[in-house]
Write a protein that holds these residues in place. Structure first.
Motif, PDB file in Angstrom:
ATOM      1  N   PRO A  44       0.834  -1.205   0.000  1.00  0.00           N
ATOM      2  CA  PRO A  44       0.000   0.000   0.000  1.00  0.00           C
ATOM      3  C   PRO A  44       0.870   1.257   0.000  1.00  0.00           C
ATOM      4  CG  PRO A  44      -0.631  -1.524   1.766  1.00  0.00           C
ATOM      5  CD  PRO A  44       0.711  -1.955   1.261  1.00  0.00           C
ATOM      6  N   SER A  45       0.479   2.229  -0.818  1.00  0.00           N
ATOM      7  CA  SER A  45       1.129   3.544  -0.845  1.00  0.00           C
ATOM      8  C   SER A  45       0.046   4.579  -1.094  1.00  0.00           C
ATOM      9  CB  SER A  45       2.194   3.600  -1.939  1.00  0.00           C
ATOM     10  OG  SER A  45       2.748   4.901  -2.037  1.00  0.00           O
ATOM     11  N   TYR A  46      -0.205   5.439  -0.108  1.00  0.00           N
ATOM     12  CA  TYR A  46      -1.251   6.442  -0.276  1.00  0.00           C
ATOM     13  C   TYR A  46      -0.714   7.829   0.055  1.00  0.00           C
ATOM     14  CZ  TYR A  46      -1.914   5.925   4.842  1.00  0.00           C
ATOM     15  OH  TYR A  46      -1.720   5.851   6.203  1.00  0.00           O
ATOM     16  N   THR A  47      -1.416   8.830  -0.453  1.00  0.00           N
ATOM     17  CA  THR A  47      -1.024  10.215  -0.214  1.00  0.00           C
ATOM     18  C   THR A  47      -1.679  10.735   1.058  1.00  0.00           C
ATOM     19  OG1 THR A  47      -2.840  10.977  -1.625  1.00  0.00           O
ATOM     20  CG2 THR A  47      -0.673  10.746  -2.655  1.00  0.00           C
ATOM     21  N   ILE A  48      -0.963  11.629   1.748  1.00  0.00           N
ATOM     22  CA  ILE A  48      -1.511  12.315   2.929  1.00  0.00           C
ATOM     23  C   ILE A  48      -1.212  13.807   2.803  1.00  0.00           C
ATOM     24  CG2 ILE A  48      -1.240  10.275   4.384  1.00  0.00           C
ATOM     25  CD1 ILE A  48       1.031  13.133   5.135  1.00  0.00           C
ATOM     26  N   LEU A  49      -1.947  14.619   3.562  1.00  0.00           N
ATOM     27  CA  LEU A  49      -1.659  16.051   3.674  1.00  0.00           C
ATOM     28  C   LEU A  49      -1.128  16.329   5.069  1.00  0.00           C
ATOM     29  CD1 LEU A  49      -4.692  17.883   2.005  1.00  0.00           C
ATOM     30  CD2 LEU A  49      -2.392  17.569   1.084  1.00  0.00           C
ATOM     31  N   ASN A  50      -0.020  17.084   5.138  1.00  0.00           N
ATOM     32  CA  ASN A  50       0.484  17.457   6.458  1.00  0.00           C
ATOM     33  C   ASN A  50      -0.256  18.689   6.977  1.00  0.00           C
ATOM     34  OD1 ASN A  50       1.630  19.747   5.249  1.00  0.00           O
ATOM     35  ND2 ASN A  50       3.692  18.888   5.186  1.00  0.00           N
ATOM     36  N   GLU A  51       0.178  19.208   8.098  1.00  0.00           N
ATOM     37  CA  GLU A  51      -0.533  20.328   8.724  1.00  0.00           C
ATOM     38  C   GLU A  51      -0.460  21.607   7.902  1.00  0.00           C
ATOM     39  OE1 GLU A  51       1.038  20.614  12.650  1.00  0.00           O
ATOM     40  OE2 GLU A  51       0.025  18.784  13.355  1.00  0.00           O
ATOM     41  N   GLU A  52       0.462  21.658   6.950  1.00  0.00           N
ATOM     42  CA  GLU A  52       0.561  22.801   6.052  1.00  0.00           C
ATOM     43  C   GLU A  52      -0.124  22.544   4.713  1.00  0.00           C
ATOM     44  OE1 GLU A  52       4.607  25.048   6.870  1.00  0.00           O
ATOM     45  OE2 GLU A  52       4.973  22.902   6.527  1.00  0.00           O
ATOM     46  N   ASN A  53      -0.892  21.447   4.663  1.00  0.00           N
ATOM     47  CA  ASN A  53      -1.618  21.044   3.451  1.00  0.00           C
ATOM     48  C   ASN A  53      -0.686  20.789   2.273  1.00  0.00           C
ATOM     49  OD1 ASN A  53      -4.239  21.051   4.575  1.00  0.00           O
ATOM     50  ND2 ASN A  53      -4.300  23.287   4.413  1.00  0.00           N
ATOM     51  N   LYS A  60       1.518   6.847   8.161  1.00  0.00           N
ATOM     52  CA  LYS A  60       0.935   8.189   8.069  1.00  0.00           C
ATOM     53  C   LYS A  60       1.680   9.158   8.984  1.00  0.00           C
ATOM     54  CE  LYS A  60      -3.267  10.799   9.051  1.00  0.00           C
ATOM     55  NZ  LYS A  60      -4.664  10.749   9.569  1.00  0.00           N
ATOM     56  N   ASP A  61       1.938   8.736  10.218  1.00  0.00           N
ATOM     57  CA  ASP A  61       2.641   9.598  11.179  1.00  0.00           C
ATOM     58  C   ASP A  61       4.036   9.953  10.671  1.00  0.00           C
ATOM     59  OD1 ASP A  61       2.779  10.841  13.876  1.00  0.00           O
ATOM     60  OD2 ASP A  61       4.366   9.354  14.176  1.00  0.00           O
ATOM     61  N   GLU A  62       4.742   8.976  10.104  1.00  0.00           N
ATOM     62  CA  GLU A  62       6.076   9.225   9.550  1.00  0.00           C
ATOM     63  C   GLU A  62       6.015  10.274   8.446  1.00  0.00           C
ATOM     64  OE1 GLU A  62       9.603   6.719   7.223  1.00  0.00           O
ATOM     65  OE2 GLU A  62       7.494   6.180   6.980  1.00  0.00           O
ATOM     66  N   SER A  63       5.043  10.144   7.549  1.00  0.00           N
ATOM     67  CA  SER A  63       4.944  11.064   6.420  1.00  0.00           C
ATOM     68  C   SER A  63       4.466  12.444   6.851  1.00  0.00           C
ATOM     69  CB  SER A  63       4.006  10.492   5.355  1.00  0.00           C
ATOM     70  OG  SER A  63       4.541   9.290   4.835  1.00  0.00           O
ATOM     71  N   MET A  64       3.612  12.485   7.872  1.00  0.00           N
ATOM     72  CA  MET A  64       3.148  13.774   8.391  1.00  0.00           C
ATOM     73  C   MET A  64       4.296  14.575   8.978  1.00  0.00           C
ATOM     74  SD  MET A  64      -0.256  14.370   8.197  1.00  0.00           S
ATOM     75  CE  MET A  64      -0.747  15.289   9.652  1.00  0.00           C
TER      76      MET A  64
END
Length: 212
Positions: free
Chosen positions: A79-88, A112-116
């Protein structure tokens, strides 16, 4: 690979084209699994992601890839999905699949936490070998939008053979089921509209079995 050999001439036709993609967006209707997630304290996105990957594993055509000029069938999915951090600003995740739903969710949340937390782009597949990238399926979720189409970029290693899947805003139907825009992009040499139909049916099946 016996099933693939029956369609090799179809594969060769689409593989010879400049763009061999099949890109189909439709409304996916499934059992509303959100009450179950709330009851079991499971995050909705990651729960659905798990059962999407279970369904993908069960539809053989979504596990065909091209490697070193040959068609192969993979036996695992990354699985590989995109996320948005706190700065979008978006980033990518990557983690190993687990057959256990709670372990899968734990890994997904950790990814997710790592990427954020990452300030730079990570898991963009630039560090992955030409063979290992074939185990991927690329995922995007657009929970704000009731979209009607989407076009995904094509990465290196001629990744037309790597499926990309996206879904959008949830809507509750009059019968209590859940509806969402759902898009599948795949190599038409491997996947027809019929196989996307089979995937939709399989998603329904595994979700219904999970929450009954």
């Amino acid at each position: 690979m016996m099933n693939f050999e029956k369609r090799r001439d179809r594969f060769e036709l689409f593989e010879s084209m400049e763009s061999p993609f099949l890109n189909l967006t439709f409304r996916l209707e499934v059992p509303d699994f959100r009450p179950y997630c709330k009851e079991q304290d499971l995050p909705v996105f990651h729960f659905f992601l798990y059962y999407l990957f279970k369904a993908l594993m069960n539809v053989e055509n979504f596990r065909y890839r091209i490697y070193d000029g040959e068609v192969i069938q993979i036996d695992r999915l990354i699985p590989s999905y995109t996320i948005l951090n706190e700065e979008n600003i978006f980033n990518f995740t990557r983690f190993e699949f687990s057959d256990d739903v709670r372990e899968f969710i734990r890994r997904s949340l950790a990814a997710k936490d790592e990427s954020m937390k990452a300030s730079k782009l990570i898991h963009s597949a630039t560090d992955v070998s030409a063979r290992d990238i074939k185990d991927y399926v690329f995922i995007t979720s657009l929970p704000w939008l009731d979209f009607t189409s989407i076009q995904h970029p094509v990465g290196r290693f001629k990744s037309a053979d790597i499926p990309s899947i996206a879904w959008g805003k949830f809507s509750t139907l009059a019968d209590g089921r859940l509806s969402m825009p759902f898009s599948v992009q795949a190599h038409h040499g491997f996947v027809d509209g019929y196989h996307i139909h089979l995937l939709a049916e399989e998603i329904n099946k595994v979700l219904a079995e999970a929450i009954k």
